[in-house]
Design a protein around this motif. Structure first.
Motif, PDB file in Angstrom:
ATOM      1  N   VAL A 609      -7.652   5.033   3.346  1.00 42.54           N
ATOM      2  CA  VAL A 609      -6.331   5.641   3.189  1.00 42.54           C
ATOM      3  C   VAL A 609      -6.280   7.004   3.869  1.00 42.54           C
ATOM      4  O   VAL A 609      -5.305   7.325   4.570  1.00 42.54           O
ATOM      5  CB  VAL A 609      -5.972   5.766   1.691  1.00 42.54           C
ATOM      6  CG1 VAL A 609      -4.671   6.520   1.513  1.00 42.54           C
ATOM      7  CG2 VAL A 609      -5.864   4.377   1.056  1.00 42.54           C
ATOM      8  N   VAL A 610      -7.310   7.809   3.701  1.00 40.41           N
ATOM      9  CA  VAL A 610      -7.339   9.133   4.339  1.00 40.41           C
ATOM     10  C   VAL A 610      -7.319   8.986   5.861  1.00 40.41           C
ATOM     11  O   VAL A 610      -6.622   9.743   6.555  1.00 40.41           O
ATOM     12  CB  VAL A 610      -8.579   9.928   3.875  1.00 40.41           C
ATOM     13  CG1 VAL A 610      -8.768  11.180   4.724  1.00 40.41           C
ATOM     14  CG2 VAL A 610      -8.446  10.315   2.405  1.00 40.41           C
ATOM     15  N   ALA A 611      -8.060   8.016   6.374  1.00 35.63           N
ATOM     16  CA  ALA A 611      -8.055   7.782   7.828  1.00 35.63           C
ATOM     17  C   ALA A 611      -6.662   7.390   8.304  1.00 35.63           C
ATOM     18  O   ALA A 611      -6.223   7.816   9.393  1.00 35.63           O
ATOM     19  CB  ALA A 611      -9.068   6.699   8.185  1.00 35.63           C
ATOM     20  N   ALA A 612      -5.941   6.583   7.518  1.00 35.53           N
ATOM     21  CA  ALA A 612      -4.586   6.183   7.897  1.00 35.53           C
ATOM     22  C   ALA A 612      -3.638   7.381   7.914  1.00 35.53           C
ATOM     23  O   ALA A 612      -2.783   7.504   8.806  1.00 35.53           O
ATOM     24  CB  ALA A 612      -4.069   5.116   6.931  1.00 35.53           C
ATOM     25  N   VAL A 613      -3.785   8.282   6.930  1.00 32.49           N
ATOM     26  CA  VAL A 613      -2.957   9.495   6.902  1.00 32.49           C
ATOM     27  C   VAL A 613      -3.224  10.346   8.140  1.00 32.49           C
ATOM     28  O   VAL A 613      -2.301  10.821   8.813  1.00 32.49           O
ATOM     29  CB  VAL A 613      -3.229  10.302   5.618  1.00 32.49           C
ATOM     30  CG1 VAL A 613      -2.498  11.645   5.670  1.00 32.49           C
ATOM     31  CG2 VAL A 613      -2.794   9.518   4.385  1.00 32.49           C
ATOM     32  N   LYS A 614      -4.484  10.540   8.469  1.00 33.64           N
ATOM     33  CA  LYS A 614      -4.839  11.371   9.622  1.00 33.64           C
ATOM     34  C   LYS A 614      -4.353  10.750  10.931  1.00 33.64           C
ATOM     35  O   LYS A 614      -3.913  11.466  11.838  1.00 33.64           O
ATOM     36  CB  LYS A 614      -6.346  11.602   9.654  1.00 33.64           C
ATOM     37  CG  LYS A 614      -6.854  12.491   8.523  1.00 33.64           C
ATOM     38  CD  LYS A 614      -8.350  12.729   8.621  1.00 33.64           C
ATOM     39  CE  LYS A 614      -8.818  13.703   7.561  1.00 33.64           C
ATOM     40  NZ  LYS A 614     -10.277  13.947   7.608  1.00 33.64           N
TER      41      LYS A 614
END
Length: 903
Positions: A609-614
């Protein structure tokens, strides 16, 4: 011939320490007794001290966002209380009576932010609908619905109205179960601020939550509670069982020590000194102003284990001195002959102190450095844990290397002959095994062992690289899957579209961005859409989504009008009705949280999820940088220039905290291990003055650490802040075995113990008469070693070296050990020295590893899954480090220290 200075003779400091300690034994014991009494008094003053912000890396980018918006949108410290009807239908009066009472009671919990309590009974949960005259709205529960008023009887049409209001309020899946089998109360705790004296008593809050459960849970209703405060309470309750396991560990340790020594005195003294170290550590915690954090409950176990480990080495050496004068190698006949070298308790204690002062100090300092290395993780609880453990290990140096030998100097063993015979059997019953292991120190077998070690290291490094940073399982990893907390978490996750695992991305913009900037709102809407399609995201809530629903309402509820209007007037019309207590915006709409409700908080989910946000931030150029607060920057600039700018900042919510913590662990993981290896290498180099010897000791630790990572993958244990402690401990204790074996090998190579026994006058030199007796003993050792297939090596020669041929027994000529070793080609062979080391310390090392493993092995029965997992991990580390020290150390010594030696 005058003796020259010898490197291994006690130096001035060692002689001074011996005189100071053993010349004032009574005073030393009085000082220790007084300090122990004071520390025990301080220890009983300790209180459990849990803190949410202690778990947070406050300097991390995400946590700066967290602190910036903690007061406006609440922190990550939320409690969810789910009230579930066991029949699967919440629309009955008893359920609503319970729901209203729990909502009321939740507001009275300590440290609760009453304005942020949300449930179907709170006024901040409202519905809006389109009617003929425009919009109408109100509380989900009508004022006329009073289930707890005497004489009130709910009617079916009232329940139908409430159900319709719930659907209009769009709280199905959030505050109401998807199948209408229950509802939820959201409770936010006030932000901690220790600087202003605002502290949260999590154990008290957990107790109040449990009171609510006991009060309202019955045959018709289930009350499920999750959240940080409840988790801390449940962990604290489980940690109380630690006391039971502590006493079980003490009992097992004493029994094993008794089995090893056949002396209740020696077993009791070793355990007593270990307990003194624990009491001192706990007292020091209080003096430092710390409390006991539930996540730090295992530290006393670790200190006890380390103290017992080193104490066992001390009593092993002490027994060798009082039985055989330290000369424990040889056959049964030789050992019986060496009874004449036996010394009284005081002399034995002095010799044991002198022999173990350096290796014991090095091993314990290495343990201190091991714990100190985790200080590079910028988390308060890690600071406290590192300080606690480091202080504990440092204090162990005093109890094991000073108090224990002083107590042993007063120890007069009964049935000394029977105990000597028992020790003799210990020393000789494994001779064939030691002889077999000695082959590992010969060139070809040593090369094979090293090659196998490299293969094992490569395989372990490959498999261990899969270890996750963070939680590897659903639920709270510190509790067992069947624990009530984890069962409650599963229930809430199943019945609601969200749980406690929330990642908030804060969207920063200019003031009134939600009413004056369509580009900002449209980007946020696209962002929410992207996030909803990421695996692991259960639901997304954000202001543009709510504004689109309102816009459809203004157009007769037509679903085609659920879009964002482009003109500012309509945009203002669609958003002006949302209050700040909705959590969707702040006072001037310069910050709007995008709430991502995740299915779990496993490391893979968080990373995805964090990778998708970034990725979205990078693709859409909506990130101003980790140190930029865009709304403050635009507020200072003023004007219209930045009204369409947007900055998506990670992250608040409990998942934001986990993501930040995982980042910090990931960033320092390898660095911490390298620092730890470097510290151990440096201490060994300082002690043994040989970089190759230090390398022989450190390399097995590297292999075992990688094997430990592989075990974590196999057991599905994630690498977290608390598991790093176990890895540090594994290296810190693991090095003990190698240090003690190598120190004994070096003594054997240089005849240190034999010279001490032959040196009647204790002047560190041998007279001609003493040398004759010494040579006779050496010849017996050579024959005994040959009988067992162990080559006597360079020191065995048919004729004395020229340097000693002229010694006259009538003259006062003397020879130092350094001179003797130099004159005989450098001392014993590596194989013979290794055999002697195994024979004299091998059984002690085996018992030490067994004692430690059995002690922590009992943890598998703990209520805390974390403690059970760590029990398995530590048992593995203790045993495998012992095996690695016995197998790989001699092989490495062969090729790094004496590669040209034939045997």
């Amino acid at each position: 011939m005058a003796g020259s200075a010898q490197p291994s003779a006690p130096n001035a400091f060692e002689r001074f320490a011996e005189r100071l300690i053993f010349g004032n034994r009574t005073l030393v014991l009085i000082i220790f007794a007084v300090i122990t009494a004071v520390m025990a008094y301080c220890a009983v003053q300790l209180r459990v001290d849990a803190g949410f912000k202690k778990m947070i890396p406050l300097q991390h980018e995400y946590m700066r966002t967290f602190l910036d918006y903690e007061k406006e949108f609440g922190g990550a410290n939320r409690i969810l209380i789910a009230v579930m009807d066991k029949n699967g239908d919440m629309f009955n009066q008893p359920f609503f009576q319970t729901m209203e009472r729990i909502t009321r009671d939740a507001k009275t919990i300590d440290s609760v932010d009453a304005a942020r309590v949300s449930s179907i009974f709170t006024p901040n949960v409202r519905f809006v609908e389109v009617v003929e005259d425009g919009f109408a709205g109100g509380n989900v529960i009508p004022q006329t619905f009073t289930p707890n008023v005497d004489g009130f009887h709910a009617m079916p049409d009232q329940f139908a109205t409430i159900k319709a209001n719930i659907e209009k309020a769009s709280i199905v899946g959030r505050l109401v179960a998807k199948d209408f089998s229950g509802a939820m109360v959201w409770v936010d705790l006030v932000p901690e601020d220790p600087a202003r004296g605002v502290k949260v008593d999590y154990n008290r809050i957990a107790g109040q939550l449990e009171d609510i459960r006991r009060k309202y849970e019955n045959e018709h209703t289930t009350v499920a509670i999750i959240g940080f405060a409840k988790m801390v309470g449940d962990i604290s309750d489980g940690a109380r069982s630690v006391i039971v396991f502590f006493f079980v560990t003490i009992l097992f340790t004493w029994l094993l020590l008794f089995a090893y020594s056949l002396s209740w005195k020696l077993a009791s003294l070793t355990v007593a000194c270990a307990l003194v170290a624990v009491v001192w550590m706990l007292g020091a915690l209080h003096l430092l102003g710390f409390g006991i954090d539930p996540m730090n409950m295992l530290t006393p176990f670790l200190i006890f284990a380390i103290a017992v480990s080193h104490g066992e080495q001390m009593i092993n050496r002490f027994r060798g001195e009082i039985f055989f004068g330290g000369l424990e190698q040889g056959t049964v006949e030789q050992l019986r002959a060496r009874e004449r070298f036996a010394v009284p308790a005081l002399v034995a204690a002095k010799r044991s102190f002198a022999a173990l002062l350096v290796p014991g100090s090095v091993a314990l300092v290495a343990g201190c450095l091991g714990f100190a290395t985790i200080l590079i993780i910028p988390v308060r609880i890690i600071f406290e844990l590192a300080v606690t453990a480091t202080v504990g290990v440092a204090l162990t140096m005093l109890t094991d290397l000073i108090l224990l030998p002083v107590l042993l100097s007063y120890c007069k063993l009964r049935n000394l002959e029977r105990k000597r015979e028992y020790r003799l059997r210990q020393l000789t019953q494994f001779d064939k095994l030691w002889s077999l292991l000695t082959h590992l120190s010969r060139p070809l077998p040593a090369a094979i062992v090293i090659i196998l070690g490299l293969i094992a290291w490569a395989a372990a490094a490959h498999y261990g690289s899969r270890v996750l940073v963070g939680d590897a399982q659903k639920g709270v990893a510190e509790l067992r899957p069947e624990a009530r907390y984890n069962r409650d978490a599963v229930l809430i996750s199943d019945k609601f579209a969200l749980g406690v695992d929330i990642l908030n991305v804060i969207a920063e913009g200019a003031a009134n961005a939600c009413t004056t900037s369509y580009p900002v709102m449209e980007t946020l809407d696209r962002f929410a859409w992207d996030m909803r399609n990421v695996e692991g995201v259960a639901q997304v809530i954000t202001l543009p989504m709510a504004a689109k629903i309102v816009n459809g309402g203004w157009n007769e509820g037509n679903i085609r009008w659920r879009v964002l209007p482009r003109d500012n007037d309509t945009l203002r019309q669609d958003t002006q009705g949302f209050e700040t207590d909705s959590g969707l915006l702040n006072g001037d709409c310069s910050a709007m949280p995008v709430m991502l409700f995740l299915t779990d908080h496993r490391a893979t989910t968080i990373d995805r999820v964090v990778a998708a946000v970034k990725k979205f931030r990078d693709d859409n150029h909506v990130f101003a940088g980790p140190d930029v607060n865009l709304r403050d920057k635009l507020a200072k600039q003023g004007g219209e220039a930045g009204k369409d700018q947007l900055n998506l900042r990670l992250a608040t919510g409990n998942v934001g905290v986990m993501a930040a913590t995982n980042d910090e662990v990931r960033a320092v993981d390898r660095t911490m291990l390298y620092l730890l290896y470097a510290a151990v290498f440096g201490m060994c180099l300082l002690s043994f003055r040989s970089p190759r010897a230090a390398l022989c000791i450190v390399l097995p630790l590297v292999l075992v650490t990688e094997l430990g990572h592989s075990l974590m993958v196999w057991l599905d244990i994630g690498k977290k802040v608390n598991t790093l402690t176990v890895l540090a401990l594994g290296v810190g204790i693991g090095v003990d075995y190698a240090i003690y074996i190598f120190a004994r090998m070096r003594e054997a190579m240089t005849y240190s113990v034999e010279f001490a026994a032959a040196d009647v006058n204790r002047d560190f030199e041998l007279t001609a008469e003493e040398l004759v007796q010494f040579e006779k003993d050496m010849d017996l050792d050579s024959k005994a070693g040959s009988a067992l297939g162990v080559d006597g090596g360079a020191a065995r020669s048919d004729a004395p070296a020229p340097a000693f041929a002229d010694l006259d027994t009538n003259k006062d000529d003397r020879v130092s050990r350094h001179e003797y070793v130099s004159g005989h080609g450098g001392g014993r062979s590596l194989s013979e020295s290794y055999f002697i080391a195994l024979k004299t310390t091998g059984i002690a090392i085996f018992y030490t590893a067994l004692t430690l493993a059995v002690g922590v092995g009992t943890w598998v029965f703990s209520d805390l899954k974390f403690q059970a997992d760590m029990g398995v991990m530590l048992t593995f580390m203790f045993l495998v480090n012992m095996i690695a020290a016995i197998v790989f150390l001699p092989a490495l010594c062969r090729w790094l220290l004496r590669p040209t030696e034939k045997n």
